[in-house]
Design a protein around this motif. Sequence first.
Motif, PDB file in Angstrom:
ATOM      1  N   ASP A 288     -41.161  18.640  27.399  1.00 54.49           N
ATOM      2  CA  ASP A 288     -41.367  18.587  25.945  1.00 54.49           C
ATOM      3  C   ASP A 288     -40.006  18.696  25.264  1.00 54.49           C
ATOM      4  N   ASP A 290     -39.323  18.658  22.219  1.00 57.45           N
ATOM      5  CA  ASP A 290     -39.361  19.402  20.960  1.00 57.45           C
ATOM      6  C   ASP A 290     -39.691  20.878  21.160  1.00 57.45           C
ATOM      7  N   TYR A 302     -43.867  23.538  19.790  1.00 59.79           N
ATOM      8  CA  TYR A 302     -44.112  22.669  20.946  1.00 59.79           C
ATOM      9  C   TYR A 302     -44.920  21.446  20.530  1.00 59.79           C
ATOM     10  N   THR A 303     -44.943  20.459  21.388  1.00 59.58           N
ATOM     11  CA  THR A 303     -45.691  19.229  21.128  1.00 59.58           C
ATOM     12  C   THR A 303     -47.145  19.424  21.538  1.00 59.58           C
TER      13      THR A 303
END
Lengths: 357, 83
Positions: A288, A290, A302-303
């Motif tokens: 992830d 992000d 988080y995604t």
Amino acid sequence: MYGNDFSAPNSAPDEAPGGLLGEVEAAEAELRAAAARGRRGGPAPDEDLAAYFAEVVDAEQKIEPRDWMPDAYRRTLIRQIAQHAHSEIIGMQPEGNWISRAPSLKRKAILLAKVQDEAGHGLYLYAAAETLGISRDELVQLLLDGRQKYSSIFNYPTLSWADVGAIGWLVDGAAIVNQVPLCRCSYGPYARAMIRVCKEESFHQRQGYEILHTLAHGTPEQHAMAQDAVDRWWYPSLAMFGPPDGDSTHSTQSMAWKIKRFSNDDLRQRFVDMCVQQAEILGVRIPDDDLRWNDERQAYDYTQPDYDELMRVISGDGPCNRERMAHRRAAHADGSWVREAAAAYAAKRTNKEKVAA
Amino acid sequence: MRARRGLSHTHVGSLHAPDAELALRNARDLYTRRQEGVSIWVVPAGAITASSPDEKDAFFDPAADKVYRHPTFYEVPDGVAHL
């Protein structure tokens, strides 16, 4: 010793376990404390049963099988406990797939024990559901007919040995985060079953973590295998917590009934926050870009997982849905002669005893 | 299940079995995978007669007004030993 919900109350372990296992112990202590507070017994003859039920739930006391309960509470519990039991049973398949190919005798013995535990968890939960007035045979039939569901996570394939590690670490880890609050569920038989299940699950999570840790610190090929498994299992594990709070259909009422204690998104966040540090020590990357600490929220951003995919998998269109169900139906049909033989043997012996008497 | 020598048997759970012998074996497999017990009793559910919680107040009432059955009911004068 794990899984004993009957040890003497004052036999405290040498060190109080922290983390999730500590919370399970706390839930167990709370269950005992609530029982010890011992409010008055049943409702008075002229008392409103619904008010009595609400009072018991509000007082953090447990509802027991023969207590009056709203029909919807009973239905919700049957649906939830059955789905949970089915998940344990179907959940044996992805890992059972690797028993014959485990890389060593030790790993094979451990995996066998783990898969046997999953069967045991299914049986504890079917027994808890049966206290609500439905039979195990009915529940099994509902699963086989596709009228009750199991967790969507088990519709993903286990492609390498590292997947067994990833399932233990991420899937069992997510399950524990989901299940620890259920140890404090208002329905007594479910809460007690969950205490037992959670204590045993912590072995599952640690064995998975150990498998991944070994691979991640092995050859570059082994590390790549561990990373690949984490890449594939991360988002499906996040999806295990269910749809985002705004779209969750059953949540509000279940929270009011104290069946559920935290929202889907709260539990998902908690899981992410736990995993970040564990991944660092493993030496694998969470897939992830992000993923980063948010100082303001004191939590990781988080995604989100792909919820459209989750819905597709739940409605039967995941990578392994058909395979899992076909396997379960075949196993059930192939086992019928064992059930029949046991029943015939029992009947024969009863007859013999009658003749002898 | 008796958890350890010296403790009483305590209910641990339910299971399905066609007869008593298989019930014992199933109970061993299901409830003692981690050495939780040293002795198991199995009883068919149909053989259990239960008092309903609904009857609790009336059924257990006779014990409610007999606080004098507990040693804490009695006042012990200061200085009395071994009582």
